[in-house]
Design a protein around this motif. Structure first.
Motif, PDB file in Angstrom:
ATOM      1  N   GLY A  33       0.821  -1.197   0.000  1.00 21.78           N
ATOM      2  CA  GLY A  33       0.000   0.000   0.000  1.00 21.78           C
ATOM      3  C   GLY A  33       0.857   1.249   0.000  1.00 21.78           C
ATOM      4  O   GLY A  33       2.042   1.215   0.343  1.00 21.78           O
ATOM      5  N   LYS A  34       0.240   2.363  -0.385  1.00 22.12           N
ATOM      6  CA  LYS A  34       0.917   3.653  -0.297  1.00 22.12           C
ATOM      7  C   LYS A  34       0.679   4.184   1.120  1.00 22.12           C
ATOM      8  O   LYS A  34      -0.091   5.114   1.350  1.00 22.12           O
ATOM      9  N   ASP A  35       1.363   3.565   2.083  1.00 21.94           N
ATOM     10  CA  ASP A  35       1.149   3.852   3.493  1.00 21.94           C
ATOM     11  C   ASP A  35       2.465   3.712   4.248  1.00 21.94           C
ATOM     12  O   ASP A  35       3.511   3.410   3.649  1.00 21.94           O
ATOM     13  N   ASP A  36       2.419   3.922   5.562  1.00 20.80           N
ATOM     14  CA  ASP A  36       3.643   3.873   6.369  1.00 20.80           C
ATOM     15  C   ASP A  36       4.292   2.497   6.330  1.00 20.80           C
ATOM     16  O   ASP A  36       5.526   2.383   6.245  1.00 20.80           O
ATOM     17  N   LEU A  37       3.478   1.434   6.397  1.00 17.78           N
ATOM     18  CA  LEU A  37       4.041   0.090   6.360  1.00 17.78           C
ATOM     19  C   LEU A  37       4.676  -0.201   5.002  1.00 17.78           C
ATOM     20  O   LEU A  37       5.717  -0.859   4.919  1.00 17.78           O
ATOM     21  N   GLY A  38       4.053   0.294   3.948  1.00 17.27           N
ATOM     22  CA  GLY A  38       4.632   0.115   2.620  1.00 17.27           C
ATOM     23  C   GLY A  38       5.984   0.798   2.494  1.00 17.27           C
ATOM     24  O   GLY A  38       6.924   0.252   1.897  1.00 17.27           O
TER      25      GLY A  38
END
Length: 300
Positions: free
Chosen positions: A52-57
């Motif tokens: 995902g385009k997220d912090d984990l990504g």
């Protein structure tokens, strides 16, 4: 070590974070663990996944960057979250998983032109959706079925129909003793005899190699000529948990295929490395010396 038998290693499937009860987040996912280990051993696997385009990504990309991994086949999706799993360990360090559905890794794109004479690896969780099944099958077809499948059944994300779908166009299969009767039954055998189950799967799928891991009873490899190579478990000097032990085993078996090791050497090294990983917290380690020490041990 010997010259590599295959040009590239493609790893298709999930990358995710294992979230433990103490709020610790550990990067993992069976395919990602395998790719990480192979990178540690000096190979250059191509991880084909989606985040995902997220912090984990972002954490995934940063970790791959620091480890020197190829990021060119990692899809970044704006409308899906990076994979997440809640993990609870029992008193013996055995994990129980609660896996989020409809994650970014359920929507992985394909390579345009994979290099021929290469290997592709996948598991079962990453193919729980029809999209990935179709994409992965096309890759396997292009690579002349040079495919290593490591079954990793996670309820409720599997059924007999899924097993039949993913167990095609492959040459090498790894399963554990709990999965063995489930797989043989899904393929049409009604028997509780382990040897009958193994030979049935070997013949039914026309495998070059079938690998069975049996927990505390060790593991065995059976080739297409029905020759069996067995090894007892390697004791763990300081047990942390068993997270990633099966992936560690698979990593070395794939390394053995690439380096054209014989079955006895492959299973010995795979068992030894899996034992070492059980001394870690989680499945992977950010320490090149960990892998270098294993390589030096093998060379000696």
């Amino acid at each position: 070590m010997n010259e590599n038998k295959y040009k590239d290693i493609y790893i298709y499937g999930e990358v995710l974070f294992d979230c433990f009860s103490d709020k610790k987040e550990i990067l993992g996912g069976a395919p990602f663990n395998v790719a990480w280990n192979l990178q540690g051993f000096g190979l250059k696997p191509k991880m084909i996944t989606s985040i995902g385009k997220d912090d984990l990504g972002t954490k995934v990309l940063n970790a791959m960057q620091k480890w020197g991994m190829d990021k060119s086949h990692v899809n970044i999706l704006e409308n899906k979250k990076t994979g997440l799993v809640n993990v609870v360990l029992d008193d013996n360090g055995i994990p129980e998983y609660s896996i989020e559905d409809d994650s970014a890794y359920d929507y992985i794109n394909s390579l345009k032109t994979p290099n021929k004479d290469s290997i592709i690896y996948h598991g079962s969780l990453g193919l729980r959706k029809e999209h990935n099944q179709k994409v992965c099958n096309e890759l396997k077809k292009q690579l002349d079925s040079n495919c290593f499948v490591d079954i990793n059944l996670r309820a409720p994300f599997w059924n007999d129909t899924l097993l039949k779908e993913i167990l095609n166009k492959l040459k090498w299969l790894k399963i554990n003793d709990e999965e063995l009767p489930l797989v043989s039954k899904a393929l049409g055998l009604n028997s509780e005899n382990e040897n009958e189950q193994l030979e049935f799967i070997l013949d039914k799928l026309n495998l070059e190699l079938l690998i069975l891991t049996k927990g505390s009873q060790g593991a065995l490899l059976i080739n297409k000529n029905k020759k069996t190579t067995q090894m007892d478990i390697v004791p763990v000097t300081k047990m942390a948990d068993t997270v990633g032990a099966g992936d560690a085993f698979s990593s070395v078996v794939i390394l053995g295929l690439v380096k054209a090791w014989d079955s006895a050497l492959t299973i010995k090294r795979a068992m030894g490395f899996a034992s070492k990983v059980c001394s870690l917290n989680g499945a992977i380690v950010n320490d090149k010396e960990f892998y270098n020490s294993v390589l030096k041990e093998w060379e000696s």
